[in-house]
Design a protein around this motif. Structure first.
Motif, PDB file in Angstrom:
ATOM      1  N   GLN A 229      42.436  35.831  24.352  1.00 23.42           N
ATOM      2  CA  GLN A 229      42.909  36.762  25.368  1.00 23.42           C
ATOM      3  C   GLN A 229      44.438  36.786  25.419  1.00 23.42           C
ATOM      4  OE1 GLN A 229      41.794  39.077  27.219  1.00 23.42           O
ATOM      5  NE2 GLN A 229      43.627  39.354  28.469  1.00 23.42           N
TER       6      GLN A 229
ATOM      7  N   GLN B  86      36.266  41.960  28.951  1.00 27.07           N
ATOM      8  CA  GLN B  86      35.520  41.350  27.853  1.00 27.07           C
ATOM      9  C   GLN B  86      35.612  39.831  27.896  1.00 27.07           C
ATOM     10  OE1 GLN B  86      37.044  41.888  23.801  1.00 27.07           O
ATOM     11  NE2 GLN B  86      34.997  42.503  23.161  1.00 27.07           N
ATOM     12  N   THR B  87      36.807  39.305  28.150  1.00 32.12           N
ATOM     13  CA  THR B  87      36.972  37.856  28.237  1.00 32.12           C
ATOM     14  C   THR B  87      36.202  37.284  29.413  1.00 32.12           C
ATOM     15  OG1 THR B  87      39.181  38.052  27.259  1.00 32.12           O
ATOM     16  CG2 THR B  87      38.664  36.000  28.399  1.00 32.12           C
TER      17      THR B  87
ATOM     18  N   ASN C 265      40.183  44.317  27.581  1.00 33.89           N
ATOM     19  CA  ASN C 265      40.296  42.941  27.092  1.00 33.89           C
ATOM     20  C   ASN C 265      39.995  41.928  28.189  1.00 33.89           C
ATOM     21  OD1 ASN C 265      41.029  43.886  24.564  1.00 33.89           O
ATOM     22  ND2 ASN C 265      43.221  43.705  24.957  1.00 33.89           N
TER      23      ASN C 265
ATOM     24  N   LEU D 215      38.322  31.325  23.786  1.00 29.08           N
ATOM     25  CA  LEU D 215      38.306  32.659  24.382  1.00 29.08           C
ATOM     26  C   LEU D 215      39.606  32.955  25.128  1.00 29.08           C
ATOM     27  CD1 LEU D 215      34.652  32.750  25.804  1.00 29.08           C
ATOM     28  CD2 LEU D 215      35.527  33.990  23.817  1.00 29.08           C
TER      29      LEU D 215
ATOM     30  N   ASP E  89      33.510  38.522  30.843  1.00 32.91           N
ATOM     31  CA  ASP E  89      32.071  38.577  30.548  1.00 32.91           C
ATOM     32  C   ASP E  89      31.671  37.466  29.580  1.00 32.91           C
ATOM     33  OD1 ASP E  89      31.849  40.757  32.197  1.00 32.91           O
ATOM     34  OD2 ASP E  89      31.951  42.235  30.572  1.00 32.91           O
ATOM     35  N   SER E  90      32.500  37.210  28.572  1.00 34.50           N
ATOM     36  CA  SER E  90      32.173  36.161  27.603  1.00 34.50           C
ATOM     37  C   SER E  90      32.171  34.782  28.258  1.00 34.50           C
ATOM     38  CB  SER E  90      33.175  36.195  26.447  1.00 34.50           C
ATOM     39  OG  SER E  90      33.126  37.427  25.756  1.00 34.50           O
ATOM     40  N   MET E  91      33.160  34.518  29.103  1.00 34.73           N
ATOM     41  CA  MET E  91      33.197  33.232  29.792  1.00 34.73           C
ATOM     42  C   MET E  91      31.995  33.068  30.716  1.00 34.73           C
ATOM     43  SD  MET E  91      37.306  33.154  30.584  1.00 34.73           S
ATOM     44  CE  MET E  91      37.224  31.705  31.626  1.00 34.73           C
ATOM     45  N   GLU E  92      31.647  34.127  31.426  1.00 34.59           N
ATOM     46  CA  GLU E  92      30.477  34.046  32.313  1.00 34.59           C
ATOM     47  C   GLU E  92      29.194  33.833  31.521  1.00 34.59           C
ATOM     48  OE1 GLU E  92      29.197  36.301  36.370  1.00 34.59           O
ATOM     49  OE2 GLU E  92      29.733  37.561  34.671  1.00 34.59           O
ATOM     50  N   GLN E  93      29.103  34.434  30.341  1.00 37.90           N
ATOM     51  CA  GLN E  93      27.931  34.243  29.497  1.00 37.90           C
ATOM     52  C   GLN E  93      27.793  32.789  29.059  1.00 37.90           C
ATOM     53  OE1 GLN E  93      28.033  36.591  25.943  1.00 37.90           O
ATOM     54  NE2 GLN E  93      26.061  35.865  25.186  1.00 37.90           N
ATOM     55  N   HIS E  94      28.916  32.160  28.704  1.00 33.16           N
ATOM     56  CA  HIS E  94      28.852  30.759  28.276  1.00 33.16           C
ATOM     57  C   HIS E  94      28.541  29.834  29.460  1.00 33.16           C
ATOM     58  CE1 HIS E  94      29.953  30.911  24.018  1.00 33.16           C
ATOM     59  NE2 HIS E  94      30.729  31.940  24.324  1.00 33.16           N
TER      60      HIS E  94
END
Length: 271
Positions: free
Chosen positions: A253, A211-212, A208, A249, A214-219
């Protein structure tokens, strides 16, 4: 003083007061706890002497250890009382109660809130500042994810070794009486580690967190490159959407962490 410097100074004052409260709490515990411990030690020594060595002498080793402990407690009591009540005290908050320090902290936090309201920068500046803080948050998430991943691997290796040890010892000794203690220890260790893995769920926590992050870095990358969903010509709109999505996000989390902390039946009800 600029707006940023004023708010930073307020945060420094609050952090300093919190540290002073921690230090003062330790000082008070030592100031009153050491004399009590000294009296209890003397009383315990007298009880032990009467109970076990009433008609005989105590060994020199025990006497030396007990005397050294009493001497240390006496010295610590004298030093702390001197630091608390002397004129040139080295303690910053000597003779000051914890209640007054906590009141100072509440007032400092209230002043920071009032100053923040008065000096609050525009929304676009706050959102930009929020974006600059996110790399540190992502690094923290990755560190925690690595910690839980390593903890999970360590527990798995304990299970592997413990299970193999139980099988090996059982096969080596037949009947297993000579190694009954080893079997009991290995079996208990396997049971404890299995229960800990099922309760703390380090693998799920690591997944978890990763994943969080990676998602924040993607945005963050999408915002910097100006690609969807941050390809609006108005930068303020992009920043508002970015802050909204990232906060969503982080909320997800926290919800996943709360679900992992609940019992299995509670997780089904939440889901």
């Amino acid at each position: 003083m600029s707006t940023t410097d004023a708010l930073i100074q307020h945060r420094r004052d609050i952090a300093d007061l919190r540290q002073r409260i921690k230090n003062r709490r330790l000082q008070v515990v030592g100031l009153y706890g050491t004399p009590v411990l000294l009296v209890v030690s003397v009383a315990a020594g007298a009880v032990v002497k009467i109970s076990f060595w009433l008609h005989s002498s105590v060994s020199s080793a025990i006497t030396n250890i007990f005397g050294g402990a009493l001497a240390f407690l006496v010295l610590a009591t004298v030093v702390q009382f001197y630091a608390e009540f002397s004129v040139d005290t080295p303690w910053k908050d000597a003779k000051k109660s914890l209640r007054s320090l906590k009141l100072d902290l509440e007032l400092a936090e209230e002043r920071r809130i009032l100053e923040a309201r008065r000096l609050t920068p525009p929304a676009i500046e706050r959102q930009s500042s929020y974006r600059e803080r996110l790399p540190g948050e992502i690094a923290r998430l990755r560190i925690e994810s690595t910690h839980y991943r390593r903890l999970h691997l360590f527990m798995q290796w304990l299970l592997f070794i413990g299970s193999a040890g139980v099988s090996g010892v059982t096969a080596w000794y037949d009947p297993p009486q000579p190694a009954k203690g080893i079997l009991i220890a290995l079996g208990s260790g396997v049971s404890v580690v299995t229960a800990a893995v099922g309760y703390f769920k380090p693998r799920e926590r690591a997944f978890n967190l990763q994943q969080t992050a990676d998602s924040m870095e993607q945005h963050i990358t999408a915002l910097e490159l100006g690609i969807a969903p941050y390809n609006n010509v108005d930068e303020a709109v992009n920043m508002e959407a970015f802050a909204t999505i990232v906060e969503g996000l982080r909320a997800e989390q926290r919800m996943r962490e709360q679900q992992l902390d609940q019992p299995q039946q509670g997780q089904r009800e939440v889901i």
